[in-house]
Design a protein around this motif. Structure first.
Motif, PDB file in Angstrom:
ATOM      1  N   TYR A  24     -28.766  17.642 -54.176  1.00 51.04           N
ATOM      2  CA  TYR A  24     -27.392  17.442 -53.708  1.00 51.04           C
ATOM      3  C   TYR A  24     -27.268  17.859 -52.240  1.00 51.04           C
ATOM      4  O   TYR A  24     -26.696  17.147 -51.419  1.00 51.04           O
ATOM      5  N   VAL A  25     -27.842  19.005 -51.902  1.00 48.56           N
ATOM      6  CA  VAL A  25     -27.830  19.485 -50.518  1.00 48.56           C
ATOM      7  C   VAL A  25     -28.539  18.493 -49.610  1.00 48.56           C
ATOM      8  O   VAL A  25     -28.052  18.144 -48.533  1.00 48.56           O
ATOM      9  N   GLN A  26     -29.683  18.020 -50.048  1.00 51.90           N
ATOM     10  CA  GLN A  26     -30.470  17.097 -49.234  1.00 51.90           C
ATOM     11  C   GLN A  26     -29.705  15.805 -48.965  1.00 51.90           C
ATOM     12  O   GLN A  26     -29.715  15.282 -47.847  1.00 51.90           O
ATOM     13  N   LEU A  27     -29.032  15.289 -49.973  1.00 54.40           N
ATOM     14  CA  LEU A  27     -28.272  14.051 -49.806  1.00 54.40           C
ATOM     15  C   LEU A  27     -27.124  14.221 -48.833  1.00 54.40           C
ATOM     16  O   LEU A  27     -26.824  13.324 -48.042  1.00 54.40           O
ATOM     17  N   LEU A  28     -26.458  15.373 -48.878  1.00 57.30           N
ATOM     18  CA  LEU A  28     -25.388  15.637 -47.916  1.00 57.30           C
ATOM     19  C   LEU A  28     -25.939  15.692 -46.499  1.00 57.30           C
ATOM     20  O   LEU A  28     -25.332  15.173 -45.557  1.00 57.30           O
ATOM     21  N   GLU A  29     -27.082  16.330 -46.332  1.00 56.58           N
ATOM     22  CA  GLU A  29     -27.679  16.431 -45.008  1.00 56.58           C
ATOM     23  C   GLU A  29     -28.122  15.064 -44.488  1.00 56.58           C
ATOM     24  O   GLU A  29     -28.156  14.835 -43.287  1.00 56.58           O
ATOM     25  N   GLU A  30     -28.439  14.143 -45.396  1.00 57.29           N
ATOM     26  CA  GLU A  30     -28.857  12.809 -45.000  1.00 57.29           C
ATOM     27  C   GLU A  30     -27.673  11.909 -44.678  1.00 57.29           C
ATOM     28  O   GLU A  30     -27.863  10.786 -44.214  1.00 57.29           O
ATOM     29  N   GLY A  31     -26.455  12.377 -44.944  1.00 54.87           N
ATOM     30  CA  GLY A  31     -25.285  11.619 -44.541  1.00 54.87           C
ATOM     31  C   GLY A  31     -24.393  11.114 -45.644  1.00 54.87           C
ATOM     32  O   GLY A  31     -23.361  10.520 -45.374  1.00 54.87           O
ATOM     33  N   LEU A  32     -24.764  11.303 -46.911  1.00 59.01           N
ATOM     34  CA  LEU A  32     -23.891  10.868 -47.991  1.00 59.01           C
ATOM     35  C   LEU A  32     -22.657  11.761 -48.044  1.00 59.01           C
ATOM     36  O   LEU A  32     -22.713  12.935 -47.694  1.00 59.01           O
ATOM     37  N   ASN A  33     -21.537  11.172 -48.499  1.00 58.69           N
ATOM     38  CA  ASN A  33     -20.349  12.007 -48.643  1.00 58.69           C
ATOM     39  C   ASN A  33     -20.408  12.750 -49.975  1.00 58.69           C
ATOM     40  O   ASN A  33     -21.327  12.560 -50.775  1.00 58.69           O
ATOM     41  N   PHE A  34     -19.427  13.621 -50.207  1.00 61.04           N
ATOM     42  CA  PHE A  34     -19.464  14.504 -51.362  1.00 61.04           C
ATOM     43  C   PHE A  34     -19.496  13.726 -52.684  1.00 61.04           C
ATOM     44  O   PHE A  34     -20.234  14.074 -53.605  1.00 61.04           O
ATOM     45  N   THR A  35     -18.686  12.673 -52.786  1.00 62.59           N
ATOM     46  CA  THR A  35     -18.635  11.890 -54.015  1.00 62.59           C
ATOM     47  C   THR A  35     -19.956  11.181 -54.271  1.00 62.59           C
ATOM     48  O   THR A  35     -20.478  11.180 -55.394  1.00 62.59           O
ATOM     49  N   GLN A  36     -20.496  10.555 -53.228  1.00 65.30           N
ATOM     50  CA  GLN A  36     -21.761   9.833 -53.381  1.00 65.30           C
ATOM     51  C   GLN A  36     -22.891  10.767 -53.790  1.00 65.30           C
ATOM     52  O   GLN A  36     -23.705  10.436 -54.658  1.00 65.30           O
ATOM     53  N   ALA A  37     -22.955  11.934 -53.170  1.00 63.96           N
ATOM     54  CA  ALA A  37     -24.022  12.885 -53.489  1.00 63.96           C
ATOM     55  C   ALA A  37     -23.896  13.383 -54.926  1.00 63.96           C
ATOM     56  O   ALA A  37     -24.901  13.513 -55.639  1.00 63.96           O
ATOM     57  N   ALA A  38     -22.667  13.662 -55.361  1.00 68.45           N
ATOM     58  CA  ALA A  38     -22.460  14.141 -56.731  1.00 68.45           C
ATOM     59  C   ALA A  38     -22.887  13.081 -57.744  1.00 68.45           C
ATOM     60  O   ALA A  38     -23.566  13.378 -58.724  1.00 68.45           O
ATOM     61  N   HIS A  39     -22.489  11.824 -57.506  1.00 66.81           N
ATOM     62  CA  HIS A  39     -22.867  10.760 -58.430  1.00 66.81           C
ATOM     63  C   HIS A  39     -24.377  10.552 -58.444  1.00 66.81           C
ATOM     64  O   HIS A  39     -24.960  10.251 -59.488  1.00 66.81           O
ATOM     65  N   ALA A  40     -25.010  10.713 -57.290  1.00 71.64           N
ATOM     66  CA  ALA A  40     -26.450  10.475 -57.193  1.00 71.64           C
ATOM     67  C   ALA A  40     -27.252  11.470 -58.043  1.00 71.64           C
ATOM     68  O   ALA A  40     -28.306  11.119 -58.573  1.00 71.64           O
ATOM     69  N   VAL A  41     -26.753  12.702 -58.154  1.00 72.17           N
ATOM     70  CA  VAL A  41     -27.491  13.705 -58.940  1.00 72.17           C
ATOM     71  C   VAL A  41     -26.914  13.878 -60.339  1.00 72.17           C
ATOM     72  O   VAL A  41     -27.377  14.723 -61.099  1.00 72.17           O
ATOM     73  N   GLY A  42     -25.867  13.086 -60.666  1.00 73.16           N
ATOM     74  CA  GLY A  42     -25.348  13.096 -62.023  1.00 73.16           C
ATOM     75  C   GLY A  42     -24.427  14.241 -62.354  1.00 73.16           C
ATOM     76  O   GLY A  42     -24.421  14.708 -63.500  1.00 73.16           O
ATOM     77  N   ALA A 129     -30.538  23.339 -38.378  1.00 73.69           N
ATOM     78  CA  ALA A 129     -31.435  24.270 -39.067  1.00 73.69           C
ATOM     79  C   ALA A 129     -32.869  24.154 -38.575  1.00 73.69           C
ATOM     80  O   ALA A 129     -33.524  25.162 -38.300  1.00 73.69           O
ATOM     81  N   ASP A 130     -33.355  22.929 -38.446  1.00 72.78           N
ATOM     82  CA  ASP A 130     -34.772  22.755 -38.095  1.00 72.78           C
ATOM     83  C   ASP A 130     -35.005  21.805 -36.937  1.00 72.78           C
ATOM     84  O   ASP A 130     -36.144  21.562 -36.560  1.00 72.78           O
ATOM     85  N   GLY A 131     -33.935  21.249 -36.375  1.00 72.00           N
ATOM     86  CA  GLY A 131     -34.092  20.330 -35.253  1.00 72.00           C
ATOM     87  C   GLY A 131     -34.545  18.947 -35.636  1.00 72.00           C
ATOM     88  O   GLY A 131     -34.783  18.103 -34.768  1.00 72.00           O
ATOM     89  N   GLY A 132     -34.682  18.685 -36.950  1.00 69.96           N
ATOM     90  CA  GLY A 132     -35.109  17.361 -37.401  1.00 69.96           C
ATOM     91  C   GLY A 132     -34.001  16.337 -37.260  1.00 69.96           C
ATOM     92  O   GLY A 132     -32.811  16.681 -37.178  1.00 69.96           O
ATOM     93  N   TYR A 133     -34.373  15.088 -37.227  1.00 72.12           N
ATOM     94  CA  TYR A 133     -33.400  13.999 -37.088  1.00 72.12           C
ATOM     95  C   TYR A 133     -33.274  13.262 -38.411  1.00 72.12           C
ATOM     96  O   TYR A 133     -34.235  12.688 -38.911  1.00 72.12           O
ATOM     97  N   ARG A 134     -32.074  13.316 -38.998  1.00 74.82           N
ATOM     98  CA  ARG A 134     -31.806  12.659 -40.269  1.00 74.82           C
ATOM     99  C   ARG A 134     -30.813  11.517 -40.000  1.00 74.82           C
ATOM    100  O   ARG A 134     -29.664  11.767 -39.618  1.00 74.82           O
TER     101      ARG A 134
END
Length: 214
Positions: A24-42, A129-134
């Motif tokens: 869920y955390v990873q999906l939010l960091e990748e740009g999904l909104n709260f609803t999309q991330a919640a549905h993605a992980v069930g 956090a790590d300087g990575g580009y998402r």
């Protein structure tokens, strides 16, 4: 033995829940909104909110906050982005090329963009956090910074619109209308329009609706 079996089962369930929270955390960091991330992980949106904020569940157990989520506005997926802005496909390509070691100039050549555009994109939207580009998170951040069009002040259905239209029908100039508004409505900020705003309403605003009326 049964107790040990139940403990093992509970441990597995706990591990699965932790994995879902991490995803869920990873999906939010990748740009999904709260609803999309919640549905993605069930899970439900309420569970996602608990994970973000560390709220107390109904069973009395406290959940620690897990997500360092950003405060940008969530981009509407139906919004058409002007070509002068980077698209999500371009950002995905930037991420892939950057991870492969391609320089900003090399990425710019591939995209047909300027090197400064790519360098600024990688710098401004790097993860703190790590300087990575998402790319998905970068797309959301860029959308949150993008200026939104202001609502027109002189628009149909308002008293100001009716006053300006009536003044133009009387062949008053925009300067005269602006000055009369100040004199006749000294305490009403909603009945204010400088002459430049009136000129824009007549000649610039889409469809020339005010110009057709007068």
């Amino acid at each position: 033995m049964a107790y040990e079996f139940e403990g093992v089962q509970y441990g597995k369930l706990r591990d699965m829940q932790e994995a879902r929270r991490a995803r869920y955390v990873q999906l939010l960091e990748e740009g999904l909104n709260f609803t999309q991330a919640a549905h993605a992980v069930g899970v439900s949106k309420r569970t996602g909110k608990v994970w973000r904020n560390g709220r107390t569940r109904s069973n009395g157990r406290n959940e620690r906050p897990l997500v360092d989520w950003y405060g940008g506005r969530v981009k509407d997926s139906t919004t058409t982005v002007p070509s002068r802005y980077l698209s999500i496909d371009e950002r995905i390509e930037i991420a892939d090329l950057s991870r492969s070691g391609t320089s900003a100039r090399g990425i710019a050549r591939r995209l047909g963009r300027s090197a400064s555009t790519v360098s600024r994109e990688l710098r401004r939207n790097a993860h703190p956090a790590d300087g990575g580009y998402r790319p998905h998170r970068a797309d959301q951040l860029a959308a949150s910074r993008r200026p939104r069009p202001k609502r027109r002040k002189i628009r149909p259905g308002t008293d100001l619109y009716a006053y300006v239209a009536a003044g133009l029908r009387r062949h008053w100039s925009p300067e005269q209308i602006s000055n009369r508004l100040v004199r006749e409505y000294p305490d009403n900020d909603h009945m204010r329009a400088c002459h430049e705003t009136i000129y824009q309403a007549v000649y610039v605003q889409p469809r020339g609706e005010l110009r057709r009326q007068v």
